[in-house]
Structure formats: C-alpha cells, structure tokens
Design an enzyme around this catalytic site. Structure first.
Site, short mmCIF file in Angstrom:
data_model
loop_
_atom_site.label_atom_id
_atom_site.label_comp_id
_atom_site.label_asym_id
_atom_site.label_seq_id
_atom_site.Cartn_x
_atom_site.Cartn_y
_atom_site.Cartn_z
N ARG A 50 0.83 -1.21 0.00
CA ARG A 50 0.00 0.00 0.00
C ARG A 50 0.87 1.26 0.00
O ARG A 50 2.08 1.19 0.20
CB ARG A 50 -0.94 0.01 1.21
CG ARG A 50 -0.16 -0.11 2.53
CD ARG A 50 -0.78 0.59 3.68
NE ARG A 50 -0.76 2.02 3.51
CZ ARG A 50 0.32 2.81 3.71
NH1 ARG A 50 1.50 2.30 4.06
NH2 ARG A 50 0.23 4.11 3.56
N ALA A 52 0.75 5.17 -2.21
CA ALA A 52 0.71 5.47 -3.65
C ALA A 52 2.04 5.16 -4.37
O ALA A 52 2.04 4.44 -5.38
CB ALA A 52 0.29 6.92 -3.86
N ASP A 238 -2.17 10.77 -2.98
CA ASP A 238 -2.44 9.66 -3.89
C ASP A 238 -2.67 10.13 -5.32
O ASP A 238 -2.40 9.39 -6.27
CB ASP A 238 -3.65 8.87 -3.40
CG ASP A 238 -3.24 7.94 -2.26
OD1 ASP A 238 -3.12 8.42 -1.12
OD2 ASP A 238 -2.95 6.76 -2.54
N ASN A 248 -5.87 12.28 -0.76
CA ASN A 248 -5.04 11.53 0.19
C ASN A 248 -5.98 10.79 1.13
O ASN A 248 -7.22 10.92 1.02
CB ASN A 248 -4.09 12.48 0.95
CG ASN A 248 -3.02 11.71 1.73
OD1 ASN A 248 -2.37 10.83 1.20
ND2 ASN A 248 -2.86 12.03 3.01
N LYS A 249 -5.43 10.04 2.04
CA LYS A 249 -6.22 9.21 2.95
C LYS A 249 -7.38 9.98 3.58
O LYS A 249 -7.22 11.14 3.97
CB LYS A 249 -5.29 8.66 4.03
CG LYS A 249 -5.92 7.80 5.09
CD LYS A 249 -6.74 6.64 4.57
CE LYS A 249 -5.96 5.73 3.64
NZ LYS A 249 -6.88 4.77 2.92
O1 MRU Z 1 -5.00 3.24 1.62
P1 MRU Z 1 -3.53 3.53 1.70
O2 MRU Z 1 -2.92 3.12 2.98
O3 MRU Z 1 -2.77 3.01 0.50
O4 MRU Z 1 -3.45 5.12 1.64
C1 MRU Z 1 -2.20 5.70 1.59
C2 MRU Z 1 -2.21 7.18 1.72
O5 MRU Z 1 -3.23 7.82 1.71
C3 MRU Z 1 -0.87 7.84 1.77
O6 MRU Z 1 -0.92 9.02 2.51
C4 MRU Z 1 -0.44 8.18 0.33
O7 MRU Z 1 -0.51 7.05 -0.49
C5 MRU Z 1 0.93 8.74 0.28
S1 MRU Z 1 2.15 7.54 0.72
C6 MRU Z 1 3.68 8.20 0.39
#
Ligand code: MRU
Length: 344
Positions: A50, A52, A238, A248-249
C-alpha cells in the site's frame, strides 16, 4: 519478526516479487513472495502492499512478473496475455495515480522482451529512492523558510514513510529529514481510521527512527491544532490534479481545514508521478469505496449492530486553496489561492 527491518518495501527476486506484508505490522514482520499478477492484485486490494508510490512500483514489477510468466521457451512474450493482466492490475485500486503510471511506463518496453520490462521496473525502484529523498530535503528546506529558527511540532496523517515507498518516505521522509536537522520536538501521528496505518505503521517507523511522537485519534487532530500544539502539517498524496487539489487518505481534508483556520502550514510531499495533469481539478478524482466491514467491525469484532450500512471512502480531496505547498523532487508548487497569511 522474521526479516530485516531495513530491507526495501518491495523488490524482485528470481521470478517473484518480495514485499513487506503491511497487514501484520507492527506485531509481526513478514515478507510476501508474490508469484502471479492475481496474487499481487489481492495484496494491493488488502493493503498488504500500500501507499501510492509503492503501488506504482508494484504495478511496474507486476508487468515484469506477467512478462516472465508469459514467455515461451524461444523467448517470445505473449503480449496479449500480458496486456490483459496489466489492465486488471492497473485498476486494482482506482485513486492513486502512481499505479497506472507504473504499469504504463513499464508496458512501453514490452516489445523488447521480459528483461527490458524488468530493467524498467528496477529503474523505477531506484529512481523512487532518489526522488523521494530530494522531495524530503526540499520540503524540509521549505519548512526552514516558512518557520525559521525553532523546533517544530508536526502532525501527519496515514503513513507516508518508507513502507509506502521503496526505501525513503515522502511526507514522513521530510519529517525524518527535519529530525536529522534537529528541528523536530514531536510528531502527532493520526491513527487513521479504519485501517490504522498511522497507529500501526507511522508510529512503528517513527520509533525505528527515534523520533519523539504521540498517537492521537483522527478526531483529536483538529483540537490539537486549535490548542496551538501543532506548528505544521505534512502529508503524502495519492493523486494531485493540475490545480493542486490533492487526494489523500480519508481525514486529510479535515486536518487541512483545521490547519487553515489556525493559519499553520499544510504541506503535501509527493513524487511527480502522483500528479495527474490530465485532471484540471479534484472533482474528477475517482475515490475508492471500501467494504462496510472495515467500519462496522474492529479487528474482526463487530462494532455496530448486524446489518448496519457504512460509508467508507478510502480517500478525500483537499482543495488547493487549503494547501500551502505541494513539494516534489523537482519543484515547490504553491497553489495561487493558498497565499493567505500564515502564523510564523
Ligand atoms: O490506503 P492507503 O494506505 O494506501 O493510503 C495511503 C495514503 O493515503 C498515503 O498518505 C499516500 O498514499 C501517500 S504515501 C507516500
């Protein structure tokens, strides 16, 4: 714990992909050996792999895996079979721009054969480390400029550390860079409901790096900011639209609102591969919706009456006007509308 905590989050090993299994951290440290594209799709959907940037690298390695598996003894590749698997892989999760980017970049080498495809995927992994290191330094420089001469209390959301990349995180990489410069008093890590990437992964990485930190529930973030306990917010991304709107999350938008209200910097750190220049703004970003059970149960134990329906978007979109800057390996993008006064 069965492996080495400093190994890359993903790598190629004799016809298979080796990845840290992020589902079992922090209590267990295991690696997965992924031998088919279907196994990789499952690992991405279940968030074993997981973040991005990492799923972009996984996309590239997944195409290499497919090309190796669909190679005949004379060395020819069944391009139709590889393209079909690549199409399924590219849509394993819809929001992160990096996944499609990784798959498409590597597919461009398909006609040259499996070794060329693998070489491209390996090159992406090498570049990821350099790009994120550069972005982390640039973001730390920006904080030096925005908040000069004092130690910082930083809030972050989700996990944007080494686990979410090949070796060097994005926003968490910038926090570690600030720590190395002696600029961090403490980090607030949002737990990141419902899958707890902040509680499970970010605290694990901060402890590993020796950075003082406290874990808080997501809904404590705005209050901490309002009480003056936080000097700046650093998060990953993302997908970033051309105007700077950033997915983002889920929960990031709420943190951005609180940061704007308190006039503290809200900085996004991400590699260029997270930009989607084809999208004028964030309204076109596809937001993944995940199973209700992630919300209605907690670690397998029901937390709501049976049959309760849930709303479970995995991401939200923070409008550019709430973002002080988006920092990448090559630039600092300051959305025009965000040029509001900031407390220093
Ligand atoms: O669902 P996830 O855990 O893959 O979500 C990840 C995020 O939202 C991160 O903040 C994003 O991918 C940036 S990671 C460098």
């Amino acid at each position: 714990m069965s492996a080495h905590p400093t190994e890359p989050s993903i790598r190629w090993d004799s016809g298979a992909i080796i990845a840290i299994d992020q589902r079992v951290l922090p209590h267990d440290y295991r690696t997965l050996r992924i031998e088919t594209v279907d196994e990789l799709i499952t690992a991405i959907r279940e968030l074993a792999v997981r973040g991005a940037p990492l799923i972009g690298l996984a996309g590239g390695l997944g195409v290499a895996l497919s090309a190796h598996r669909h190679r005949s003894p004379d060395g020819a590749v069944d391009e139709t079979a590889v393209r079909s698997e690549a199409a399924r892989l590219a849509t394993a999760r819809p929001t992160a721009a990096n996944l499609v980017w990784g798959v498409e970049r590597v597919l461009r080498r398909l006609a040259e054969g499996p070794e060329a495809v693998l070489a491209e995927a390996q090159a992406m992994i090498d570049e990821d480390t350099g790009a994120n290191r550069a972005a982390a330094r640039r973001a730390a420089d920006l904080l030096d400029e925005l908040l000069p001469g004092r130690r910082l209390r930083v809030l972050t959301h989700c996990n944007s550390g080494r686990l979410a990349t090949a070796t060097t995180g994005t926003a968490l990489g910038a926090i570690l860079e600030l720590h190395a410069r002696g600029r961090v008093t403490e980090v607030f890590a949002d737990e990141t409901r419902p899958l707890l990437q902040g509680a499970r992964l970010t605290t694990w990485e901060l402890a590993e790096a020796g950075v003082p930190h406290r874990l808080c529930v997501d809904s404590a973030a705005a209050f901490a900011i309002s009480r003056g306990l936080v000097d700046c917010v650093l998060v990953g991304a993302d997908r970033i639209a051309a105007n700077g709107d950033t997915a983002n999350k889920i929960g990031t938008y709420a943190v951005a609102l609180a940061a704007a209200r308190a006039a503290i910097p809200f900085v996004v750190v991400a590699p260029e591969s997270t930009w989607d220049p084809g999208l004028a703004d964030g309204t076109g970003i596809v937001i993944e919706e995940r199973p209700a059970a992630e919300v209605t149960a907690f670690a397998g134990t029901p937390a709501a009456p049976e049959g309760t329906r849930a709303y479970n978007p995995a991401f939200d979109v923070t409008p550019a006007d709430l973002i002080t800057a988006v920092v990448t390996e090559t630039r600092v993008f300051r959305p025009a509308a965000a040029r509001r006064p900031q407390k220093t």
